[in-house]
Design an enzyme around this catalytic site. Structure first.
Site, PDB file in Angstrom:
ATOM      1  N   GLY A  93      26.220  -4.114   5.048  1.00 14.43           N
ATOM      2  CA  GLY A  93      25.077  -3.248   4.754  1.00 14.43           C
ATOM      3  C   GLY A  93      24.342  -2.917   6.033  1.00 14.43           C
ATOM      4  N   SER A  94      23.290  -3.673   6.322  1.00 18.78           N
ATOM      5  CA  SER A  94      22.502  -3.419   7.539  1.00 18.78           C
ATOM      6  C   SER A  94      23.351  -3.540   8.803  1.00 18.78           C
ATOM      7  CB  SER A  94      21.346  -4.418   7.622  1.00 18.78           C
ATOM      8  OG  SER A  94      20.535  -4.311   6.484  1.00 18.78           O
ATOM      9  N   GLU A 147      19.132  11.797   9.728  1.00 18.77           N
ATOM     10  CA  GLU A 147      19.040  11.253   8.358  1.00 18.77           C
ATOM     11  C   GLU A 147      17.673  10.613   8.127  1.00 18.77           C
ATOM     12  OE1 GLU A 147      20.730   7.540   5.708  1.00 18.77           O
ATOM     13  OE2 GLU A 147      21.943   8.237   7.344  1.00 18.77           O
ATOM     14  N   ARG A 159     -10.733  12.319 -15.816  1.00 20.67           N
ATOM     15  CA  ARG A 159     -10.981  11.097 -16.586  1.00 20.67           C
ATOM     16  C   ARG A 159     -12.433  10.646 -16.431  1.00 20.67           C
ATOM     17  NH1 ARG A 159      -9.325   8.186 -20.906  1.00 20.67           N
ATOM     18  NH2 ARG A 159      -9.548   5.938 -20.594  1.00 20.67           N
ATOM     19  N   GLN A 162      -2.457   2.983 -10.482  1.00 17.00           N
ATOM     20  CA  GLN A 162      -3.728   2.269 -10.643  1.00 17.00           C
ATOM     21  C   GLN A 162      -4.839   3.242 -11.060  1.00 17.00           C
ATOM     22  OE1 GLN A 162      -3.449  -0.894 -10.425  1.00 17.00           O
ATOM     23  NE2 GLN A 162      -5.572  -1.408 -10.862  1.00 17.00           N
ATOM     24  N   GLY A 201      -4.658   4.198 -14.523  1.00 18.02           N
ATOM     25  CA  GLY A 201      -4.901   3.083 -15.446  1.00 18.02           C
ATOM     26  C   GLY A 201      -3.722   2.886 -16.392  1.00 18.02           C
ATOM     27  N   GLY A 241      18.908   2.491   5.884  1.00 19.22           N
ATOM     28  CA  GLY A 241      18.399   1.424   6.762  1.00 19.22           C
ATOM     29  C   GLY A 241      17.090   0.897   6.215  1.00 19.22           C
ATOM     30  N   GLU A 263      13.014  -3.435   7.307  1.00 18.83           N
ATOM     31  CA  GLU A 263      13.173  -4.483   8.336  1.00 18.83           C
ATOM     32  C   GLU A 263      14.005  -3.942   9.503  1.00 18.83           C
ATOM     33  OE1 GLU A 263      13.641  -4.930   5.095  1.00 18.83           O
ATOM     34  OE2 GLU A 263      12.062  -6.355   4.583  1.00 18.83           O
TER      35      GLU A 263
END
Ligand SMILES: Cc1cc2nc3c(=O)[nH]c(=O)nc-3n(C[C@H](O)[C@H](O)[C@H](O)COP(=O)(O)OP(=O)(O)OC[C@H]3O[C@@H](n4cnc5c(N)ncnc54)[C@H](O)[C@@H]3O)c2cc1C
Length: 380
Positions: free
Chosen positions: A131-132, A242, A268, A336, A339, A364, A367
């Site tokens: 992977g990485s 990319e 709201r 949030q 709600g 990627g 990290e």
């Protein structure tokens, strides 16, 4: 330094915005619900020239810059993140990569169909055990006469279930480490090439992802890109564009969540007033707005460097890392602000958060972006 888009860029932005809001946004929830690739959207994008935006006219495209592409990408991602992911894999990871690295003959053979959308593209780098640490690729291609015989497998390949043209990274020399890698163009239907079942994903569900397999797969030597053991610079150079475009995807998605949050906070009412008047809501909106502005500027700077043809690992990683994490923050804060309604599917921000989460992994991980940036900082 000029912070204004050109008239042509503004026209393209308006055209894509109109198309994305009329044709892509209305089906975003449905393709997520059904894990359906919107083939009809890609047909229309092909007709509008969006799939060939980065491809020069001589190969059937429109020949626009990375910046202009990113402006279009933002609008597609604003309407539907999973459509933008498939758009990225097709137009950047496959078509643009081939434009930068293919021979004239390969470009003439493959790019016109990719630019028109007659064929869809994918890139295959990741493997089950690689992977990485991408330069440790194990899928092996052995030259026999006029063909390469490929054995191995790749996983998490965006568009694999629907793509016709795959750019595949393989190892051609076991002794050379990172310098023993090559790139092959593999067509759906080549003997020994097969595509596995699509994965069930948390988000980006309208963009199909699947493993692919090579069992004594025969690839003609003329489908070798750039030459044997020449893929290292393709991988490193391709990732700048990319990641930069990945930044614009995240900016578009963050803007969509932000606009939902702003509109809702004005409508709201609680405690006898719109929730937009509560300071803690205003703070969230201010932070989201600042995040989006910063993410867009980092992305545009990386675009400018890509368009100058300058290697820009740190700047591309700044854009991708900051924008993808800002997008996760924006989608989470939008939930949030909405709600309990934000937690419900009809309000769409929950889908946006599921989709945004992919941005900190694909192309990627966060990290790895931090590692790249830190290494560049120390080097410079
Ligand atoms: C929806 C989706 C679509 C994708 N599309 C494609 C595609 O089209 N083509 C393709 O080739 N790939 C694709 N990928 C694969 C993607 O690029 C990889 O998932 C990604 O590079 C991470 O590899 P991994 O999943 O094997 O994680 P790993 O590399 O195993 O990492 C696991 C964890 O360890 C951390 N880690 C690893 N190394 C280090 C280190 N040196 N220092 C600190 N932390 C580290 C990682 O950051 C992560 O948190 C896709 C992935 C997803 C989720």
């Amino acid at each position: 330094m000029d912070f204004h888009l050109t008239d042509e860029q503004l026209d393209i932005q308006q055209m894509v915005r109109k198309f994305a809001r009329n044709e892509i946004a209305p089906i975003a929830a449905e393709i997520d619900e059904n894990s359906r690739f919107p083939v009809e959207t890609f047909e229309k994008m092909g007709e509008l020239g969006l799939l060939g935006l980065l491809i020069p006219e001589q190969y059937g495209g429109v020949g626009q810059s990375v910046l202009t592409f990113c402006i279009a990408m933002e609008e597609v991602a604003y309407a539907c993140a999973s459509t933008s992911l498939s758009y990225l894999a097709h137009s950047v990871l496959c078509a643009h990569n081939l434009l930068c690295n293919g021979s004239d003959e390969q470009k003439k053979r493959y790019l016109p169909d990719l630019a028109s959308g007659k064929k869809l593209g994918a890139i295959a780098m990741t493997e089950p055990d690689v992977g990485s640490d991408v330069l440790a690729i194990e899928t092996f291609a052995e030259r026999r006469g006029d063909e390469y015989i490929v054995n191995g497998s790749k996983t998490f390949i965006t568009n694999a279930p629907v793509a016709d043209t795959f750019l595949v990274y393989v190892r051609t020399d076991r002794a050379l480490g990172p310098k023993g890698l090559s790139q092959l163009i593999v067509e759906r239907g080549f003997p020994g090439f097969s595509i596995g079942e699509a994965f069930h994903k948390m988000g980006m569900r309208g963009s199909p992802t699947a493993p692919i397999f090579f069992q004594d797969c025969r690839v003609p030597v003329e489908n070798l890109v750039r030459g044997e053991n020449k893929a290292l610079s393709i991988i490193l150079g391709g990732l700048d564009v990319e990641r930069t475009v990945g930044g614009s995807m995240a900016v578009g998605a963050a803007r969509a969540a932000f606009d939902r949050a702003v509109a809702y906070s004005k409508e709201r009412r609680q405690f006898g007033q719109p929730i937009a008047l509560f300071e803690m809501i205003l703070e969230k909106l201010a932070n989201m707005s600042m995040d989006i502005e910063a993410a867009q500027l980092l992305t545009y700077k990386a675009c400018a460097l890509c368009d100058e043809g300058v290697r820009c690992s740190a700047e591309a990683s700044h854009a991708k890392l900051f924008a993808s994490e800002a997008s996760v923050r924006a989608c989470s804060e939008a939930i949030q602000i909405l709600g309990g309604y934000g937690y419900m599917r009809e309000y769409e921000v929950e889908r946006m958060l599921r989709d945004a989460r992919m941005g900190t992994i694909g192309g990627g991980t966060s990290e790895i972006q931090r590692l790249i940036i830190a290494r560049e900082v120390l080097k410079r």
